[in-house]
Design an enzyme around this catalytic site. Structure first.
Site, PDB file in Angstrom:
ATOM      1  N   ARG A  96     -18.075  33.715  46.120  1.00 16.77           N
ATOM      2  CA  ARG A  96     -16.879  33.083  46.721  1.00 16.77           C
ATOM      3  C   ARG A  96     -16.795  33.102  48.088  1.00 16.77           C
ATOM      4  O   ARG A  96     -16.548  32.096  48.834  1.00 16.77           O
ATOM      5  CB  ARG A  96     -15.874  33.570  45.804  1.00 16.77           C
ATOM      6  N   CYS A 116      -4.753  33.299  55.965  1.00 12.69           N
ATOM      7  CA  CYS A 116      -4.521  33.723  54.983  1.00 12.69           C
ATOM      8  C   CYS A 116      -2.916  34.103  55.031  1.00 12.69           C
ATOM      9  O   CYS A 116      -2.241  33.359  55.984  1.00 12.69           O
ATOM     10  CB  CYS A 116      -5.007  34.930  54.408  1.00 12.69           C
TER      11      CYS A 116
END
Length: 187
Positions: A96, A116
C-alpha cells in the site's frame, strides 16, 4: 493607527482578504510536492497559491464535505486512502505504501498536497519511504520526521521504532515499478 483601520485589518491584508495561513506542519518536500496536517478552512487561501492538481488524504475517513467541495470548486483531484492512525504499529502494508508513493511521484498529479490528520505519523512515514527512494541516509530521514513530531516545548520526537522498522524493510523499487514517468527531481 489610521482612522477607519482596525487591528483585524492589519492582520489580514490591505485588500481586506484573510491572511494566507499554511496548514499545521506544512512544508515543501520537493518541487511540486507539499506535506502537512489536515487543512481547515483558514488554510484554503494558502493552498490556492500552490495551484494544486491533487490533494491526497491519508485518514480513516474521506475528506470532509468542506474540503471535498473546495477541491471540486478549484478542479483539484481529491484522492483518499483509508489509513488508520498509527499507535503501536504502522497500519500500512509495504504494498500500500508503494501504491501511495506511485501517486505521490506521478508528475501528472503535481502539484500535490499530501496530508494525514496531524501531518506527522502517516505523512511522515510515507515521506521517509520517499526519502529512502531518494537515497537519503536513515539519520537524515529520521531527523526530518522529528522536525514535524514535536512534543512539549518544541522538543523534537524521533520516529517510533515501529516506523523505523517499517521504513527499513520498505523496498522503494516497488513504487518505481508502477511509474510511467517520474518528476524531474527524481530522474
Amino acid at each position: 493607527m489610521p482612522a477607519g483601520m482596525t487591528s483585524a485589518t492589519l492582520v489580514g491584508s490591505t485588500s481586506g482578504l484573510p491572511p494566507r495561513v499554511p496548514p499545521l506542519r506544512y512544508a515543501r518536500v520537493a518541487d511540486g510536492l507539499h506535506r502537512g496536517a489536515y487543512p481547515s478552512l483558514i488554510n484554503m487561501r494558502f493552498l490556492k497559491t500552490l495551484r494544486l492538481r491533487t490533494l491526497l488524504t491519508l485518514t480513516p475517513e474521506p475528506p470532509n464535505r468542506d474540503l471535498a467541495a473546495w477541491c471540486a470548486s478549484h478542479s483539484i483531484s481529491a484522492l483518499s486512502a483509508a489509513v488508520s492512525p498509527f499507535s503501536e504499529e504502522v497500519t500500512l502494508s509495504h504494498e500500500r505504501a508503494a501504491e501511495l508513493l506511485a501517486v505521490v511521484l506521478d508528475p501528472e498529479a503535481h502539484p500535490l498536497y499530501l496530508h494525514c490528520i496531524d501531518g506527522v505519523a502517516v505523512t511522515g512515514t510515507l515521506v521517509m519511504c520517499l526519502r529512502k527512494l531518494l537515497r537519503w541516509s536513515d539519520v537524515a530521514s529520521a531527523h526530518e520526521y522529528a522536525r514535524f513530531a514535536r512534543v512539549g516545548e518544541g522538543m523534537s520526537q524521533p520516529p517510533p521504532q515501529h516506523v523505523l522498522r517499517f521504513v527499513r524493510d520498505f523496498r522503494p523499487e516497488q513504487a518505481l515499478s508502477r511509474l510511467q514517468s517520474v518528476p524531474r527531481w527524481l530522474a
